[in-house]
Design a protein around this motif. Structure first.
Motif, PDB file in Angstrom:
ATOM      1  N   PHE A  21       0.847  -1.178   0.000  1.00  0.00           N
ATOM      2  CA  PHE A  21       0.000   0.000   0.000  1.00  0.00           C
ATOM      3  C   PHE A  21       0.889   1.237   0.000  1.00  0.00           C
ATOM      4  O   PHE A  21       1.727   1.407   0.892  1.00  0.00           O
ATOM      5  CB  PHE A  21      -0.916  -0.002   1.227  1.00  0.00           C
ATOM      6  CG  PHE A  21      -1.709   1.257   1.406  1.00  0.00           C
ATOM      7  CD1 PHE A  21      -2.503   1.756   0.379  1.00  0.00           C
ATOM      8  CD2 PHE A  21      -1.655   1.951   2.599  1.00  0.00           C
ATOM      9  CE1 PHE A  21      -3.221   2.928   0.539  1.00  0.00           C
ATOM     10  CE2 PHE A  21      -2.383   3.123   2.770  1.00  0.00           C
ATOM     11  CZ  PHE A  21      -3.168   3.615   1.737  1.00  0.00           C
ATOM     12  N   PHE A  22       0.715   2.085  -1.033  1.00  0.00           N
ATOM     13  CA  PHE A  22       1.534   3.287  -1.184  1.00  0.00           C
ATOM     14  C   PHE A  22       0.641   4.511  -0.960  1.00  0.00           C
ATOM     15  O   PHE A  22      -0.025   4.982  -1.897  1.00  0.00           O
ATOM     16  CB  PHE A  22       2.154   3.346  -2.581  1.00  0.00           C
ATOM     17  CG  PHE A  22       3.147   2.256  -2.866  1.00  0.00           C
ATOM     18  CD1 PHE A  22       4.498   2.444  -2.586  1.00  0.00           C
ATOM     19  CD2 PHE A  22       2.741   1.050  -3.415  1.00  0.00           C
ATOM     20  CE1 PHE A  22       5.417   1.453  -2.854  1.00  0.00           C
ATOM     21  CE2 PHE A  22       3.657   0.049  -3.690  1.00  0.00           C
ATOM     22  CZ  PHE A  22       5.004   0.243  -3.400  1.00  0.00           C
ATOM     23  N   PRO A  23       0.591   5.044   0.252  1.00  0.00           N
ATOM     24  CA  PRO A  23      -0.267   6.204   0.529  1.00  0.00           C
ATOM     25  C   PRO A  23       0.121   7.403  -0.341  1.00  0.00           C
ATOM     26  O   PRO A  23       1.299   7.735  -0.471  1.00  0.00           O
ATOM     27  CB  PRO A  23      -0.016   6.504   2.013  1.00  0.00           C
ATOM     28  CG  PRO A  23       0.574   5.239   2.575  1.00  0.00           C
ATOM     29  CD  PRO A  23       1.333   4.615   1.454  1.00  0.00           C
ATOM     30  N   GLY A  24      -0.891   8.015  -0.944  1.00  0.00           N
ATOM     31  CA  GLY A  24      -0.653   9.227  -1.713  1.00  0.00           C
ATOM     32  C   GLY A  24      -0.197   9.030  -3.134  1.00  0.00           C
ATOM     33  O   GLY A  24      -0.123   9.990  -3.900  1.00  0.00           O
ATOM     34  N   ALA A  25       0.118   7.807  -3.540  1.00  0.00           N
ATOM     35  CA  ALA A  25       0.572   7.570  -4.910  1.00  0.00           C
ATOM     36  C   ALA A  25      -0.625   7.559  -5.862  1.00  0.00           C
ATOM     37  O   ALA A  25      -1.692   7.044  -5.518  1.00  0.00           O
ATOM     38  CB  ALA A  25       1.317   6.241  -4.995  1.00  0.00           C
ATOM     39  N   PRO A  26      -0.475   8.135  -7.053  1.00  0.00           N
ATOM     40  CA  PRO A  26      -1.599   8.159  -7.999  1.00  0.00           C
ATOM     41  C   PRO A  26      -1.964   6.765  -8.480  1.00  0.00           C
ATOM     42  O   PRO A  26      -1.102   5.904  -8.667  1.00  0.00           O
ATOM     43  CB  PRO A  26      -1.079   9.025  -9.145  1.00  0.00           C
ATOM     44  CG  PRO A  26       0.398   9.044  -8.995  1.00  0.00           C
ATOM     45  CD  PRO A  26       0.696   8.861  -7.558  1.00  0.00           C
ATOM     46  N   VAL A  27      -3.277   6.544  -8.671  1.00  0.00           N
ATOM     47  CA  VAL A  27      -3.804   5.238  -9.069  1.00  0.00           C
ATOM     48  C   VAL A  27      -4.373   5.337 -10.481  1.00  0.00           C
ATOM     49  O   VAL A  27      -5.133   6.268 -10.793  1.00  0.00           O
ATOM     50  CB  VAL A  27      -4.897   4.769  -8.090  1.00  0.00           C
ATOM     51  CG1 VAL A  27      -5.489   3.436  -8.535  1.00  0.00           C
ATOM     52  CG2 VAL A  27      -4.326   4.656  -6.686  1.00  0.00           C
ATOM     53  N   LEU A  28      -4.008   4.374 -11.322  1.00  0.00           N
ATOM     54  CA  LEU A  28      -4.456   4.339 -12.717  1.00  0.00           C
ATOM     55  C   LEU A  28      -5.236   3.058 -12.952  1.00  0.00           C
ATOM     56  O   LEU A  28      -4.653   1.972 -13.064  1.00  0.00           O
ATOM     57  CB  LEU A  28      -3.246   4.385 -13.656  1.00  0.00           C
ATOM     58  CG  LEU A  28      -2.229   5.506 -13.392  1.00  0.00           C
ATOM     59  CD1 LEU A  28      -0.986   5.306 -14.240  1.00  0.00           C
ATOM     60  CD2 LEU A  28      -2.851   6.859 -13.672  1.00  0.00           C
ATOM     61  N   PRO A  29      -6.580   3.102 -13.008  1.00  0.00           N
ATOM     62  CA  PRO A  29      -7.372   1.883 -13.235  1.00  0.00           C
ATOM     63  C   PRO A  29      -6.994   1.221 -14.557  1.00  0.00           C
ATOM     64  O   PRO A  29      -6.701   1.896 -15.553  1.00  0.00           O
ATOM     65  CB  PRO A  29      -8.812   2.400 -13.257  1.00  0.00           C
ATOM     66  CG  PRO A  29      -8.761   3.694 -12.516  1.00  0.00           C
ATOM     67  CD  PRO A  29      -7.418   4.284 -12.817  1.00  0.00           C
ATOM     68  N   LEU A  30      -7.019  -0.114 -14.567  1.00  0.00           N
ATOM     69  CA  LEU A  30      -6.631  -0.865 -15.751  1.00  0.00           C
ATOM     70  C   LEU A  30      -7.841  -1.265 -16.571  1.00  0.00           C
ATOM     71  O   LEU A  30      -8.841  -1.733 -16.026  1.00  0.00           O
ATOM     72  CB  LEU A  30      -5.873  -2.130 -15.341  1.00  0.00           C
ATOM     73  CG  LEU A  30      -4.355  -2.030 -15.247  1.00  0.00           C
ATOM     74  CD1 LEU A  30      -3.786  -3.273 -14.591  1.00  0.00           C
ATOM     75  CD2 LEU A  30      -3.753  -1.862 -16.636  1.00  0.00           C
ATOM     76  N   PRO A  31      -7.750  -1.155 -17.896  1.00  0.00           N
ATOM     77  CA  PRO A  31      -8.802  -1.744 -18.734  1.00  0.00           C
ATOM     78  C   PRO A  31      -8.655  -3.252 -18.754  1.00  0.00           C
ATOM     79  O   PRO A  31      -7.571  -3.787 -18.503  1.00  0.00           O
ATOM     80  CB  PRO A  31      -8.518  -1.144 -20.111  1.00  0.00           C
ATOM     81  CG  PRO A  31      -7.040  -0.904 -20.110  1.00  0.00           C
ATOM     82  CD  PRO A  31      -6.699  -0.513 -18.686  1.00  0.00           C
ATOM     83  N   ASP A  32      -9.752  -3.938 -19.027  1.00  0.00           N
ATOM     84  CA  ASP A  32      -9.737  -5.391 -19.093  1.00  0.00           C
ATOM     85  C   ASP A  32     -10.039  -5.796 -20.522  1.00  0.00           C
ATOM     86  O   ASP A  32     -11.166  -5.640 -21.008  1.00  0.00           O
ATOM     87  CB  ASP A  32     -10.787  -5.977 -18.136  1.00  0.00           C
ATOM     88  CG  ASP A  32     -10.725  -7.497 -18.075  1.00  0.00           C
ATOM     89  OD1 ASP A  32     -10.049  -8.095 -18.932  1.00  0.00           O
ATOM     90  OD2 ASP A  32     -11.356  -8.078 -17.185  1.00  0.00           O
ATOM     91  N   GLY A  33      -9.018  -6.308 -21.214  1.00  0.00           N
ATOM     92  CA  GLY A  33      -9.188  -6.664 -22.615  1.00  0.00           C
ATOM     93  C   GLY A  33      -9.933  -7.944 -22.857  1.00  0.00           C
ATOM     94  O   GLY A  33     -10.215  -8.301 -24.000  1.00  0.00           O
ATOM     95  N   GLY A  34     -10.253  -8.706 -21.788  1.00  0.00           N
ATOM     96  CA  GLY A  34     -10.949  -9.977 -21.978  1.00  0.00           C
ATOM     97  C   GLY A  34     -10.078 -10.962 -22.717  1.00  0.00           C
ATOM     98  O   GLY A  34      -8.886 -10.768 -22.915  1.00  0.00           O
ATOM     99  N   CYS A  35     -10.679 -12.048 -23.159  1.00  0.00           N
ATOM    100  CA  CYS A  35      -9.962 -13.045 -23.954  1.00  0.00           C
ATOM    101  C   CYS A  35      -9.981 -12.602 -25.405  1.00  0.00           C
ATOM    102  O   CYS A  35     -11.038 -12.358 -25.982  1.00  0.00           O
ATOM    103  CB  CYS A  35     -10.599 -14.426 -23.788  1.00  0.00           C
ATOM    104  SG  CYS A  35     -10.237 -15.146 -22.182  1.00  0.00           S
ATOM    105  N   ALA A  36      -8.818 -12.490 -26.008  1.00  0.00           N
ATOM    106  CA  ALA A  36      -8.725 -11.957 -27.351  1.00  0.00           C
ATOM    107  C   ALA A  36      -9.303 -12.895 -28.396  1.00  0.00           C
ATOM    108  O   ALA A  36      -9.643 -12.478 -29.492  1.00  0.00           O
ATOM    109  CB  ALA A  36      -7.260 -11.651 -27.679  1.00  0.00           C
TER     110      ALA A  36
END
Length: 533
Positions: free
Chosen positions: A37-52
């Motif tokens: 856990f990194f307090p104060g660090a920016p968070v970037l939600p990930l897209p989910d590409g599913g099964c290609a």
């Protein structure tokens, strides 16, 4: 002989001679987080590409390496399917933690990759350069949120490339996954044994990525030999309490495939992660044995073995004995995502009432063989597996009970000793969460650990254990796809198994027991999926 020989021997004998500290008791109330856990660090939600695509698990296990390139949606999908939280399960079973699991504070969240003790101590860092879809930097994978936490802004991929040295796969990319471990996240439970466990966890995760990537027309290979202190400094790690265990170069899809300049970042010697993870535990312990084996495997970390160096280390050919042909492996006609979402430990739910179809046993063994090499920088491409599979047959349709060795080239079983070994299996298993006699078969992967160490030095311990972890993950996932139960355990008397199998002459060490078979019908349980499989 280096210290890794001594450590490997102590692990093998721990059922009879406890590893120090012998009187250690985990403080469960003060346990660490499973992630950082990194307090104060920016968070970037990930897209989910599913099964290609609809590629099957079988292609992922044994098909050719892919030539495609990663995108951010594909990377997000692979991370979620492998190490992200996918749901919560509760069931009536025989594991010792059953009484605490119904409480929210003890929730046990399922993941696609197996882990020793369900601890999941591996930290996944994406080190991204200028060719990627985000601003260059270091990003830590936050498993509960399926997101990246940015811990450093700036291009440090020159440091990664400098650390891995002359590695062909790293030369053409500036996108890397780096796997690290903070030892306390496992040692709080397993103390000195923890180094053995976490190195297997590394292999389990790498194998999941190999299967996932191949099923999507991609490729995952890993470097285990590199300048570890250099990468540790970039990630802001304590050199005694943290380790960097693998670097995975990613072939990345760029707007201009011919722009080689995008991957030519310069070294940045002073760059390092500034965000410090918050430690949950009030008291953090250190263990001299863990520090000693870690120091031993750091020796010569950047001295990659010469090509072919390990060609003498794989298992020797099978011995004489009656040969039993197995049918073709049952088709594993499900996507990798579904197989990973369905993967779980059987925990005592095996039932001998319905003998196992031998085609399912063949599928598990084929998966184990495919995981016997891990596409690392020390192995010969297409070489023999580093492991041999021994099979205790209890209840497999058409195959007489007994102990066999598996001929990985022909796919046959070679009889070593006929008879019922159910009593032996249970007597030499330490825990109460499985009845090994009820399993249809018990697979025991063994490796010539000391031969590997003699050949490539103490760091070879990481490779051997990673291959064993990869084998466990491959069998787990194949069992899921084949519709049978599976359980993997470390709590057995290695010495008794080595004596029963006569492994001293072969220089092999038994490193796991993997149980497969049919389960009792209509088990009671609860399941909640975060994302549908």
């Amino acid at each position: 002989m280096g210290y890794a020989h001594e450590y490997a021997t102590a692990v093998m004998r721990r059922g009879r001679i406890p590893m120090e500290p012998a009187d250690f008791v985990p403080d469960w109330a003060d346990r660490p987080r499973k992630g950082k856990f990194f307090p104060g660090a920016p968070v970037l939600p990930l897209p989910d590409g599913g099964c290609a695509d609809d590629a099957t698990l079988g292609r992922g296990l044994s098909g050719p390496r892919g030539t495609g390139a990663f995108t951010l949606p594909l990377l997000g999908a692979m991370l979620r399917d492998s190490y992200g939280l996918t749901g919560r399960r509760l069931a009536v079973q025989a594991n010792s933690d059953l009484g605490s699991l119904p409480f929210h504070t003890h929730a046990n969240w399922s993941r696609g990759t197996s882990s020793g003790g369900g601890l999941y101590p591996i930290g996944i860092h994406w080190i991204s350069g200028a060719s990627g879809p985000l601003a260059p930097g270091v990003h830590y994978y936050d498993t509960p949120r399926n997101a990246f936490v940015r811990t450093l802004a700036g291009d440090v991929t020159g440091e990664v490339r400098g650390a891995v040295g002359e590695l062909q796969e790293a030369a053409g990319t500036d996108q890397f996954l780096v796997l690290g471990v903070t030892f306390w996240q496992n040692a709080f439970k397993y103390n000195s044994f923890s180094y053995h466990v976490v190195t297997m966890d590394i292999g389990a995760l790498l194998q999941t990525w190999r299967m996932w990537a191949r099923a999507h027309g991609l490729h995952i290979g890993a470097a285990l030999w590199f300048d570890e202190p250099r990468l540790g400094r970039v990630l802001g790690l304590d050199p005694e309490e943290d380790g960097v265990f693998a670097v995975v170069p990613l072939k990345w899809a760029t707007a201009d495939e011919g722009d080689a300049g995008t991957v030519d970042a310069q070294a940045t010697p002073g760059a390092r992660v500034r965000h410090v993870p918050d430690e949950r535990s009030r008291r953090v312990l250190t263990f001299p044995t863990v520090r000693a084996i870690h120091a031993a495997t750091l020796e010569g970390a950047a001295d990659r073995p010469a090509p072919g160096a390990l060609d003498s280390a794989p298992a020797t050919p099978p011995g004489p004995g009656e040969r039993v042909a197995l049918p073709a492996p049952v088709a594993l006609d499900t996507t990798v995502r579904r197989a990973l979402r369905e993967r779980r430990s059987s925990f005592g739910r095996f039932s001998a009432a319905d003998p196992l179809d031998p085609a399912r046993l063949a599928a598990a063994l084929a998966a184990a063989v495919a995981a016997g090499t891990l596409d690392t920088d020390a192995e010969t491409p297409g070489g023999a597996p580093l492991t041999r599979q021994y099979v205790f047959v209890n209840h497999v349709r058409g195959i007489a009970p007994g102990v066999y060795e598996h001929d990985w080239e022909s796919g046959e079983l070679v009889l070593m000793k006929p008879g019922d070994f159910g009593g032996f299996l249970q007597e030499n298993y330490f825990l109460a969460n499985y009845n090994l006699e009820q399993a249809a078969a018990v697979l025991v992967p063994a490796a010539r650990t000391h031969a590997v160490l003699d050949t490539v030095g103490d760091r070879g311990l990481r490779l051997v254990n990673a291959v064993i972890g990869a084998t466990a993950q491959a069998v787990y996932t194949a069992s899921s796809a084949a519709g049978m139960g599976c359980g993997v355990a470390l709590g057995f008397d290695c010495v008794s198994f080595a004596e029963e199998l006569g492994l001293a002459e072969r220089g092999e060490i038994p490193l796991l027991v993997m149980m497969i078979g049919n389960e009792a019908p209509r088990p009671a349980g609860y399941r909640f999926d975060i994302v549908a499989p």
